[in-house]
Design a protein around this motif. Sequence first.
Motif, short mmCIF file in Angstrom:
data_model
loop_
_atom_site.label_atom_id
_atom_site.label_comp_id
_atom_site.label_asym_id
_atom_site.label_seq_id
_atom_site.Cartn_x
_atom_site.Cartn_y
_atom_site.Cartn_z
N LEU A 1 0.95 -1.13 0.01
CA LEU A 1 -0.19 0.03 0.01
C LEU A 1 0.67 1.11 -0.08
O LEU A 1 0.66 2.20 -0.69
N ALA A 2 1.96 1.19 0.82
CA ALA A 2 2.98 2.36 0.92
C ALA A 2 3.37 2.62 -0.51
O ALA A 2 3.54 3.70 -0.98
N ALA B 1 2.32 1.56 -3.26
CA ALA B 1 1.38 2.07 -4.31
C ALA B 1 1.23 3.62 -4.19
O ALA B 1 0.87 4.27 -5.45
N ALA B 2 1.12 3.77 -2.67
CA ALA B 2 0.88 5.40 -2.91
C ALA B 2 2.11 6.24 -3.41
O ALA B 2 1.72 7.34 -3.89
N LEU B 3 3.12 5.77 -3.05
CA LEU B 3 4.33 6.38 -3.55
C LEU B 3 4.82 6.53 -5.06
O LEU B 3 5.60 7.33 -5.50
N GLY B 4 4.62 5.16 -5.57
CA GLY B 4 4.78 4.85 -6.69
C GLY B 4 6.32 4.67 -7.14
O GLY B 4 6.72 4.86 -8.27
N ALA C 1 5.47 1.67 7.34
CA ALA C 1 4.26 0.89 6.91
C ALA C 1 4.73 -0.98 7.21
O ALA C 1 3.53 -1.10 7.51
N VAL D 1 -3.59 -5.69 -4.41
CA VAL D 1 -2.80 -4.42 -4.98
C VAL D 1 -1.57 -4.42 -5.74
O VAL D 1 -1.66 -3.51 -6.45
N THR E 1 -1.39 -2.28 -9.24
CA THR E 1 -0.31 -1.44 -9.52
C THR E 1 0.86 -2.49 -9.86
O THR E 1 1.84 -2.59 -8.88
#
Length: 328
Positions: A95-96, A98-101, A118, A161, A165
């Motif tokens: 999740l981290a 995916a958020a930061l990319g 995370a 996830v 991504t």
Amino acid sequence: MALGLLLLSLLLLVLGAGVGSTGWESVWKILGQEPADPLAWQIVRDIRLPRTTGAWLAGALLGLAGAVAQGVFRNPLADPYLLGSASGASLGVALAMAALGVSPFALQGLLRLGITGAAFVGAAAAVLLTLVLAKGAHNTMRLLLAGVVVGVVLGAASSMVLLLTPEIMQAMQSFMLGSTAFVGWSACLLMAAVLAVVLLASWSLSRVLDGLALGEATAQSLGLPLAPLRMLLIVLLALATGTAVAQCGLIAFVGLAAPHLVRSLVRAMHRWLLLLSAGMGAVLLLSADLLARWLIAPQELPVGVLTAVLGGSYLLWLMHRRNVQEIS
């Protein structure tokens, strides 16, 4: 045995300063030149030594967590990831990322701390969810089943996830295979502090683990308040596991194999078993890390792959030996 593990650890820590893409050349440049080569000194001081120390500390945390898990559940096959912490950490990292990319191992400063944070939060949340589903730590069997369910569900969530991504898949692979390559001195200090706290606390609760080894009825007859003490041991187990996973990723079999190796060599109460398991786990992971750096140098293998191969081979050999003994 404790003295032997200490001496072996010191030897491996020294070897860790010379194992890397440039081999012992960096060490010779430090020892053989006056003044020392600044680049060689930086390689040894800022890369090899913290990585070597971090591998030792992470192995000690996993070995200690494995001994606590096997004592709490009275099951020699229990490992530190039994309560879903591995799946929770993986989901937190996914999740981290995916958020930061971006890859977690390319991050610096606060972003790097965000990834490790995370992983720790994910592992802690998974253990908390397991305890909620099991309605506390009263029933060991319910706790085990809840851990299995949480692990499966959170593992499936991590897969979802990754499907949504796919660009983070390669970075996630690095985390899931385990790596000590990006451990710095700050991470070493954190792991050392957690190791000291968990070791002292679990050592003070060794009498509880000895009582549980004789059965819950016997432990209760000794006047031990099992429910709160078992909950405290699970918190210590989660803290040690989450810290190691957050810094080094998912490293298999160290927490499972280290207590087995100790028991196969000596007979000890938990007061010594906890300490020796931490030392054995440290030696196992540091040895695997040195092999990972050396086998195909200047490239390296994921340390989690080596620990899985070596730990799995040892457990298979142990099962085979016991089968032979039963037949004979």
